[in-house]
Design a protein around this motif. Structure first.
Motif, PDB file in Angstrom:
ATOM      1  N   PRO A  61      29.261  33.144  25.515  1.00 27.51           N
ATOM      2  CA  PRO A  61      27.985  33.774  25.881  1.00 27.51           C
ATOM      3  C   PRO A  61      26.801  32.858  25.587  1.00 27.51           C
ATOM      4  CG  PRO A  61      29.377  35.297  24.654  1.00 27.51           C
ATOM      5  CD  PRO A  61      30.011  33.948  24.532  1.00 27.51           C
ATOM      6  N   ASN A 104      35.290  41.040  23.658  1.00 28.17           N
ATOM      7  CA  ASN A 104      34.381  40.194  22.894  1.00 28.17           C
ATOM      8  C   ASN A 104      34.859  40.184  21.443  1.00 28.17           C
ATOM      9  OD1 ASN A 104      31.890  39.758  24.870  1.00 28.17           O
ATOM     10  ND2 ASN A 104      32.588  41.867  25.093  1.00 28.17           N
ATOM     11  N   HIS A 117      37.016  43.483  29.192  1.00 24.75           N
ATOM     12  CA  HIS A 117      36.666  42.226  28.547  1.00 24.75           C
ATOM     13  C   HIS A 117      36.625  42.418  27.032  1.00 24.75           C
ATOM     14  CE1 HIS A 117      34.328  41.576  32.535  1.00 24.75           C
ATOM     15  NE2 HIS A 117      35.608  41.330  32.687  1.00 24.75           N
ATOM     16  N   GLU A 144      34.115  35.745  24.565  1.00 29.61           N
ATOM     17  CA  GLU A 144      34.524  36.850  25.428  1.00 29.61           C
ATOM     18  C   GLU A 144      35.756  36.436  26.226  1.00 29.61           C
ATOM     19  OE1 GLU A 144      32.593  39.636  28.935  1.00 29.61           O
ATOM     20  OE2 GLU A 144      32.352  37.464  29.052  1.00 29.61           O
ATOM     21  N   ASP A 145      36.889  37.070  25.933  1.00 28.48           N
ATOM     22  CA  ASP A 145      38.088  36.870  26.749  1.00 28.48           C
ATOM     23  C   ASP A 145      37.999  37.843  27.916  1.00 28.48           C
ATOM     24  OD1 ASP A 145      40.644  36.664  27.869  1.00 28.48           O
ATOM     25  OD2 ASP A 145      41.562  36.235  25.919  1.00 28.48           O
ATOM     26  N   ARG A 146      37.886  37.303  29.129  1.00 30.34           N
ATOM     27  CA  ARG A 146      37.650  38.127  30.312  1.00 30.34           C
ATOM     28  C   ARG A 146      38.945  38.551  31.007  1.00 30.34           C
ATOM     29  NH1 ARG A 146      32.768  38.555  32.149  1.00 30.34           N
ATOM     30  NH2 ARG A 146      33.386  38.656  34.353  1.00 30.34           N
ATOM     31  N   ARG A 187      31.475  33.363  34.164  1.00 31.02           N
ATOM     32  CA  ARG A 187      32.203  34.619  34.358  1.00 31.02           C
ATOM     33  C   ARG A 187      33.464  34.428  35.206  1.00 31.02           C
ATOM     34  NH1 ARG A 187      27.259  36.534  32.920  1.00 31.02           N
ATOM     35  NH2 ARG A 187      27.290  38.522  31.785  1.00 31.02           N
ATOM     36  N   GLU A 209      34.679  45.984  26.645  1.00 35.71           N
ATOM     37  CA  GLU A 209      33.916  46.465  27.802  1.00 35.71           C
ATOM     38  C   GLU A 209      34.896  47.160  28.749  1.00 35.71           C
ATOM     39  OE1 GLU A 209      31.514  43.327  29.551  1.00 35.71           O
ATOM     40  OE2 GLU A 209      31.526  42.251  27.625  1.00 35.71           O
ATOM     41  N   GLN A 240      30.913  50.383  26.725  1.00 39.82           N
ATOM     42  CA  GLN A 240      31.209  49.339  25.752  1.00 39.82           C
ATOM     43  C   GLN A 240      31.313  49.946  24.351  1.00 39.82           C
ATOM     44  OE1 GLN A 240      27.737  48.642  27.266  1.00 39.82           O
ATOM     45  NE2 GLN A 240      28.814  48.277  29.175  1.00 39.82           N
ATOM     46  N   TRP A 269      29.955  34.830  19.169  1.00 39.86           N
ATOM     47  CA  TRP A 269      31.244  35.391  19.545  1.00 39.86           C
ATOM     48  C   TRP A 269      31.736  34.760  20.844  1.00 39.86           C
ATOM     49  CZ3 TRP A 269      26.546  37.436  20.664  1.00 39.86           C
ATOM     50  CH2 TRP A 269      26.318  37.913  21.953  1.00 39.86           C
TER      51      TRP A 269
END
Length: 340
Positions: free
Chosen positions: A296, A229, A227, A309-311, A289, A108, A178, A307
């Motif tokens: 998710p 994913n 981000h 998500e590494d933010r 978040r 993202e 994305q 999956w």
């Protein structure tokens, strides 16, 4: 006899953040296939990748896309090699281990459209209007530069880049696109080509693209991330909360190793505010978040098949290095013991 324009694109040796470079090669009767793109070279002394007394670096074509803005043109992503054919130290793509397409990545990419005359985001409110009204917004008072964003989307799709969506982001002049791909290298290729296309469109409008993770400094305006994913076969099929927690826990002792490749100046963004976790801390949680890694809600609703998500990755991070580090860490998780 037709002539094709091949735009060879590579990453330079500037630190801490590499820049995109490119130059055009004219080829007669070009097939349009990657295997028919010849090796090429460039002056590495001008890109901080070689000394002047031995300045030749090689460009190895690794991905090709039709160029949506040039007649009979192609965009050729390349890896930088030393003169002896070994990967250059700046070549993050060559450092990815075991890229067998088991890992899927969705990045993202956030960024600011930047007005070089004011040195502020496009449409930045002089009255310091609180942020938030710009997120997924519409209207001339909220959505600044939509024509640029739409042109970028069209060109990416015409180039065959798998863009899965766009939206206005939280701050004024901030947008996101994305990109999803199967395989770490393919995901990195597509992000870099999408960035290149956006930079080139910006030239036409007299706007810069600001990839810095916190371009407005220590203010109450959001920064920009990228981000990451990610999933592999285990995450997509395990159906186990315990497996997900085991994989998340594998990241906990490796905070520094990840932050080191997640982009420069990320400490200015990862402060624990504005939907971020502190750069020195690690946490994970469902729909959180403010965590380092978000699980998710769709993953949970699908029975723990999906999956993560590494933010933490920043907007200026190198997707090759980010994906490579994530793969390495996931592979350390002892999921076999949990699934036994």
């Amino acid at each position: 006899m037709s002539k094709a324009k091949l735009e060879y694109i590579w990453l330079d040796g500037y630190k801490p953040t590499a820049n995109l470079r490119s130059k055009t090669k004219i080829e007669e009767n070009f097939s349009g296939k990657l295997e028919d793109c010849p090796m090429w070279s460039f002056d590495g002394s001008s890109t901080r990748q070689a000394e002047g007394n031995s300045s030749d670096c090689l460009l190895k074509p690794v991905a090709i896309f039709p160029d949506p803005d040039r007649r009979n043109g192609y965009l050729v992503m390349t890896e930088v090699l030393n003169a002896d054919g070994t990967p250059h130290e700046t070549n993050g793509r060559a450092m990815i281990d075991d890229d067998d397409n088991d890992f899927w990545f969705g990045f993202e990419q956030e960024y600011f459209l930047w007005d070089p005359e004011t040195n502020l985001p496009l449409g930045f409110p002089r009255d310091q209007t609180p942020q938030g009204q710009f997120y997924c917004s519409v209207g001339a008072k909220n959505a600044f530069g939509r024509e640029i964003v739409e042109e970028h989307l069209d060109q990416c799709l015409d180039a065959g880049i798998n863009v899965e969506g766009i939206n206005g982001e939280v701050a004024a002049g901030q947008w996101e696109f994305q990109v999803f791909a199967k395989g770490a290298k393919a995901a990195g290729d597509q992000i870099w080509i999408a960035r290149y296309i956006l930079e080139r469109i910006g030239e036409k409008y007299g706007l810069a693209i600001n990839w810095h993770p916190k371009p407005l400094g220590d203010t109450d305006w959001n920064g920009s991330g990228m981000h990451a994913n990610f999933s592999n076969e285990v995450l997509r099929t395990c159906g186990s909360k315990e497996v997900y927690e085991t994989i998340c826990e594998a990241f906990r002792p490796l905070v520094k190793e990840h932050i080191d490749v997640y982009g420069a100046d990320n400490d200015k963004r990862l402060t624990g505010k504005h939907e971020t976790q502190s750069i020195t801390e690690f946490s994970y949680g469902v729909s959180d978040r403010g965590a380092s890694i978000r699980i998710p809600i769709m993953t949970v609703e699908r029975g723990w098949k999906g999956w993560l998500e590494d933010r933490r990755p920043s907007s200026n991070g190198d997707p090759y290095k980010i994906a490579g580090r994530i793969i390495k860490t996931v592979k350390t998780a002892n999921v076999e013991a949990v699934m036994a």
